[in-house]
Write a protein that holds these residues in place. Structure first.
Motif, PDB file in Angstrom:
ATOM      1  N   VAL A 530       0.836  -1.206   0.000  1.00 57.77           N
ATOM      2  CA  VAL A 530       0.000   0.000   0.000  1.00 57.77           C
ATOM      3  C   VAL A 530       0.870   1.255   0.000  1.00 57.77           C
ATOM      4  CG1 VAL A 530      -1.762   1.293   1.261  1.00 57.77           C
ATOM      5  CG2 VAL A 530      -1.854  -1.203   1.205  1.00 57.77           C
ATOM      6  N   VAL A 531       1.882   1.294   0.871  1.00 57.13           N
ATOM      7  CA  VAL A 531       2.743   2.472   0.998  1.00 57.13           C
ATOM      8  C   VAL A 531       3.539   2.721  -0.279  1.00 57.13           C
ATOM      9  CG1 VAL A 531       4.749   3.418   2.223  1.00 57.13           C
ATOM     10  CG2 VAL A 531       2.911   2.318   3.500  1.00 57.13           C
ATOM     11  N   THR A 532       4.154   1.673  -0.809  1.00 59.94           N
ATOM     12  CA  THR A 532       5.010   1.854  -1.995  1.00 59.94           C
ATOM     13  C   THR A 532       4.198   2.177  -3.245  1.00 59.94           C
ATOM     14  OG1 THR A 532       5.004  -0.556  -2.349  1.00 59.94           O
ATOM     15  CG2 THR A 532       6.844   0.386  -1.095  1.00 59.94           C
ATOM     16  N   THR A 533       2.974   1.677  -3.317  1.00 59.08           N
ATOM     17  CA  THR A 533       2.119   2.027  -4.455  1.00 59.08           C
ATOM     18  C   THR A 533       1.718   3.494  -4.399  1.00 59.08           C
ATOM     19  OG1 THR A 533       1.243  -0.227  -4.588  1.00 59.08           O
ATOM     20  CG2 THR A 533      -0.044   1.493  -5.651  1.00 59.08           C
ATOM     21  N   TYR A 534       1.404   3.983  -3.215  1.00 59.51           N
ATOM     22  CA  TYR A 534       0.958   5.366  -3.049  1.00 59.51           C
ATOM     23  C   TYR A 534       2.095   6.362  -3.275  1.00 59.51           C
ATOM     24  CZ  TYR A 534      -0.772   9.615  -0.782  1.00 59.51           C
ATOM     25  OH  TYR A 534      -1.133  10.915  -0.515  1.00 59.51           O
ATOM     26  N   TYR A 535       3.266   6.082  -2.658  1.00 62.24           N
ATOM     27  CA  TYR A 535       4.360   7.048  -2.721  1.00 62.24           C
ATOM     28  C   TYR A 535       5.247   6.885  -3.961  1.00 62.24           C
ATOM     29  CZ  TYR A 535       3.430   8.611   2.062  1.00 62.24           C
ATOM     30  OH  TYR A 535       2.849   9.148   3.189  1.00 62.24           O
ATOM     31  N   ALA A 660      -6.338   2.353   9.932  1.00 57.66           N
ATOM     32  CA  ALA A 660      -5.645   3.556   9.457  1.00 57.66           C
ATOM     33  C   ALA A 660      -6.112   3.954   8.060  1.00 57.66           C
ATOM     34  CB  ALA A 660      -4.137   3.324   9.458  1.00 57.66           C
ATOM     35  N   GLY A 661      -6.605   2.995   7.295  1.00 55.74           N
ATOM     36  CA  GLY A 661      -7.084   3.294   5.955  1.00 55.74           C
ATOM     37  C   GLY A 661      -8.249   4.264   5.935  1.00 55.74           C
ATOM     38  N   PHE A 662      -9.033   4.332   7.019  1.00 47.15           N
ATOM     39  CA  PHE A 662     -10.180   5.247   7.089  1.00 47.15           C
ATOM     40  C   PHE A 662      -9.756   6.714   7.177  1.00 47.15           C
ATOM     41  CE2 PHE A 662     -12.025   1.252   8.685  1.00 47.15           C
ATOM     42  CZ  PHE A 662     -13.135   1.157   7.846  1.00 47.15           C
ATOM     43  N   PHE A 663      -8.496   6.967   7.527  1.00 42.78           N
ATOM     44  CA  PHE A 663      -8.014   8.341   7.673  1.00 42.78           C
ATOM     45  C   PHE A 663      -7.399   8.889   6.378  1.00 42.78           C
ATOM     46  CE2 PHE A 663      -8.119   6.555  11.902  1.00 42.78           C
ATOM     47  CZ  PHE A 663      -8.634   7.581  12.674  1.00 42.78           C
ATOM     48  N   GLY A 664      -7.405   8.091   5.349  1.00 42.21           N
ATOM     49  CA  GLY A 664      -6.853   8.536   4.072  1.00 42.21           C
ATOM     50  C   GLY A 664      -5.397   8.137   3.920  1.00 42.21           C
ATOM     51  N   LEU A 669       0.591   6.159   6.586  1.00 46.01           N
ATOM     52  CA  LEU A 669       1.912   5.720   7.053  1.00 46.01           C
ATOM     53  C   LEU A 669       2.174   6.153   8.491  1.00 46.01           C
ATOM     54  CD1 LEU A 669       4.678   4.443   6.409  1.00 46.01           C
ATOM     55  CD2 LEU A 669       5.418   6.686   5.590  1.00 46.01           C
ATOM     56  N   ASN A 670       1.971   7.419   8.796  1.00 43.56           N
ATOM     57  CA  ASN A 670       2.273   7.929  10.133  1.00 43.56           C
ATOM     58  C   ASN A 670       1.374   7.320  11.207  1.00 43.56           C
ATOM     59  OD1 ASN A 670       4.255   9.490   9.033  1.00 43.56           O
ATOM     60  ND2 ASN A 670       3.121  11.424   9.134  1.00 43.56           N
TER      61      ASN A 670
END
Length: 695
Positions: A530-535, A660-664, A669-670
């Motif tokens: 998820v992180v690497t796809t987004y960033y 954490a996914g609900f927060f966008g 990550l944070n």
């Protein structure tokens, strides 16, 4: 609870009873000192002087008897050498066989002497621990420092056993020369790795290994497996019946460990894509990955209980359930059902037989290869962890057979289903169920492979305590004459609550550390796609390569720590340093001001993962030595407690990812890293508070 003194007396070689450490007398003396200090008739300085003198006398008694027995063995070996030389000139098969038997007799005498030294070493260590605990004074450090480094040290004789080493060499060399008169005449010194098929030499080597604890890679890896053993060595008459040992069955257990770890991590690079293909958010991958861990919380308990009665049936059940679970996981795509996907992962978790794998190695593997088997368990897990993501990266294709779809998200399920089916067939025809009589008589709680704590890390630290002593350290049943059930202190825990009650504060801290590192590692691995796809817009193959590279660091890191770092620093020092580095890795992973870059993510992830691996190895190594020996057997054992702590951490971490996914995604990550940071800081504080008790 029966005291160590009573158990020591029960296991003494009767004809040498007067030469053993008088543990009972010294324990009473410690209580007497405490009373005298309390009423003011003695001060601590006088107590230290008197107790040091008493210890010196006890050690001198042991050492002088040891030297006397070494002299007798040396005299026997000198006479046998003369007979051996005569046979070199005029060989006779009958006399060679007879001479071998005499050498074996000397070998068994030597084994008795090694056992004598081992029992006394344990007694010395425990009485020093008791003194430190009672007076809250680090007397052990003072005593070891002043005695071990002195040129006339008698303590060295007990813990370095140089003279005994020479006798071991003489017996081994001569038995080797007499083993095969028609074969090679190479000495054991010419070819140290040359196997000598003689039971007495194997037993002697095992006894020497218990006495000499040199921390190396193999031992470090074996303790990493957290395969619990008991504290006291069994009498020398009790031996593993090696005919009962079955290599193929051990190999099948290691294969089960490897396949299960592959099964755990093969879906990580594609779990987010699978979730989105079924209409869910990418962060639902946390639930998909974590479903397996949820089920494992429960499966660990029933598999641990089942292993009390059988090994074969739970492994069969595990294979069938994993085959069904992976098939359901693969079919969820064509059924367009997130429910089937989650049920498939739950089934996979219900098939986790790691408790059985650990138990089989602990109960059914002979002492001489126990360390190798335990290290094999850890290596199989590490290899599976690396192979899972790598395999996912390879399975990048898309085709259909009838109505079944085979693509990047379903192929991991199909491949693992086929693998478990093949394993099931292999298991059915090749596994040999050990007899329960064998297990009862020869398991660690009744065999020569007991003695979970190694005695020393070297000459300068031969008596550093490596065990948190059980409640018997605070009790003195001999003092009040009360009679206790001799089996009470050997009775396994009967529930999770009773098992938890056996844990000391320092052990609880170590389980907290284990929880923390598993939580941090699960966050890093499970959210990677998820992180690497987004960033960075990484493809599935790139994520798979990254995860595989992380997994491949496990064995090299353990080699470095086990072979080098652990020989230079105390375990507790490595433990605290690793926790701090994990914390640094977590801090570096946060996205705060600067644009998030690939170097920042990769470097911080590598720092976090490698330091967590170091921390896991050292932490489990300590746990294997400080847990109560009552947790070395039964359903609710030490291995189960650590497995549950780690599994619950993974469940919470995967749930955190989904929440954490609900927060966008900009906050994702944070938010996932924040709990890791808090738990890590708490574990560092707890470690500092219990640092002095982490021997």
């Amino acid at each position: 609870m029966v005291s160590f003194g009573k158990r020591l007396k029960e296991r003494q070689i009767q004809e040498w009873q007067e030469y053993y450490i008088n543990y009972k007398l010294m324990k009473k003396k410690v209580k007497q000192y405490a009373h005298q200090i309390e009423v003011g008739t003695l001060d601590l300085r006088q107590v230290l002087k008197d107790f040091s003198r008493m210890l010196d006398n006890q050690i001198e008694k042991i050492v002088l008897f040891l030297l006397e027995q070494q002299g007798l063995l040396a005299s026997k070996l000198t006479k046998l050498r003369e007979q051996h030389d005569a046979l070199e000139e005029h060989p006779q098969i009958s006399k060679i066989t007879e001479l071998r038997e005499v050498y074996r007799g000397v070998g068994y005498d030597l084994l008795k002497l090694l056992y004598f030294v081992e029992m006394n070493a344990i007694g010395l260590r425990k009485i020093l621990k008791k003194f430190d605990k009672r007076f809250r004074y680090r007397f052990t450090d003072y005593y070891v420092k002043t005695r071990a480094n002195h040129p006339y040290s008698q303590l060295q004789q007990v813990f370095k056993h140089v003279g005994l080493g020479a006798v071991v060499g003489a017996v081994s060399r001569n038995l080797h020369e007499l083993q095969d008169r028609q074969g090679s005449y190479l000495s054991i010194y010419d070819s140290p790795s040359l196997p000598l098929q003689d039971p007495v030499v194997d037993s002697i080597k095992a006894a020497v290994d218990r006495l000499t604890h040199s921390t190396n890679f193999l031992n470090f890896m074996a303790q990493h497996a957290l395969i619990m053993q008991e504290e006291l060595p069994a009498p020398i008459e009790q031996r593993i019946d090696e005919e009962k040992y079955h290599f193929m069955s051990l190999l099948l257990n290691l294969a089960n460990t490897f396949l299960y770890m592959v099964n755990t991590y093969i879906i990580v690079p594609t779990a987010d894509n699978y979730s989105m293909s079924l209409g869910a958010a990418a962060t639902v991958c946390g639930i998909v990955i974590g479903a397996m861990a949820v089920a494992q919380v429960f499966s660990s308990v029933y598999f641990s209980a089942w292993s009390n009665k059988s090994y074969f049936r739970p492994l069969i059940f595990s294979s069938i359930v994993l085959f069904v679970g992976n098939t359901m996981y693969a079919l969820a795509y064509d059924l367009n059902s997130l429910t089937v996907l989650l049920l498939g992962r739950l089934f996979c978790g219900f098939g986790s037989a790691r408790a059985v794998n650990r138990r089989y190695i602990s109960d059914c593997v002979p002492l001489k290869i126990l360390m190798q088997a335990s290290a094999g368990f850890v290596s199989a897990s590490a290899l599976g962890m690396a192979c899972g993501p790598a395999l996912a990266g390879i399975l990048q294709t898309n085709f259909k057979i009838y109505k079944l779809t085979f693509n990047a998200v379903t192929l991991p399920g199909w491949v693992m289903a086929v693998a478990w089916l093949a394993y099931l067939v292999w298991l059915w025809f090749s596994f040999k169920e050990p007899s329960r009589d064998f297990e009862e008589n020869n398991s660690p709680h009744g065999s020569e492979k007991a003695e979970k704590s190694k005695l020393e890390k070297g000459l300068k630290q031969p008596l550093l305590i490596t065990l948190e002593e059980k409640k018997e350290d605070d009790e003195d049943p001999e003092a009040d004459g009360s009679e206790e059930d001799p089996e009470e202190s050997r009775r396994p825990a009967t529930s999770m609550v009773s098992a938890y009650g056996l844990l000391t504060p320092s052990v609880k801290v170590q389980l907290l550390i284990y929880f923390m590192l598993k939580y941090a590692m699960e966050i890093l691995l499970s959210e990677s796609s998820v992180v690497t796809t987004y960033y960075f817009s990484w493809s599935t193959s790139t994520v798979a390569i990254f995860l595989a590279c992380l997994g491949l660091t496990v064995l090299p890191v353990n080699i470095v720590v086990g072979s080098y770092i652990s020989n230079m620093f105390e375990d507790r020092q490595i433990l605290l340093a690793s926790e701090i580095v994990v914390c640094v890795g977590i801090l570096l992973s946060f996205h705060i001001i600067m644009p998030y870059s690939v170097p920042q993510y990769v470097c911080s992830g590598l720092i976090m993962f490698v330091s967590a691996e170091v921390l896991e190895g050292v932490n489990l190594s300590l746990l294997s030595r400080v847990m109560s020996s009552r947790l070395s057997r039964g359903t609710y054992n030490g291995g189960l407690l650590s497995t549950e702590a780690g599994t619950i951490a993974r469940v919470i971490a995967d749930a955190t990812i989904t929440i954490a996914g609900f927060f966008g995604q900009s906050w994702f990550l944070n938010i996932t890293l924040l709990p890791s940071l808090v738990i890590c800081v708490v574990s560092i504080v707890a470690t500092c508070c219990t640092y002095n008790s982490l021997f």
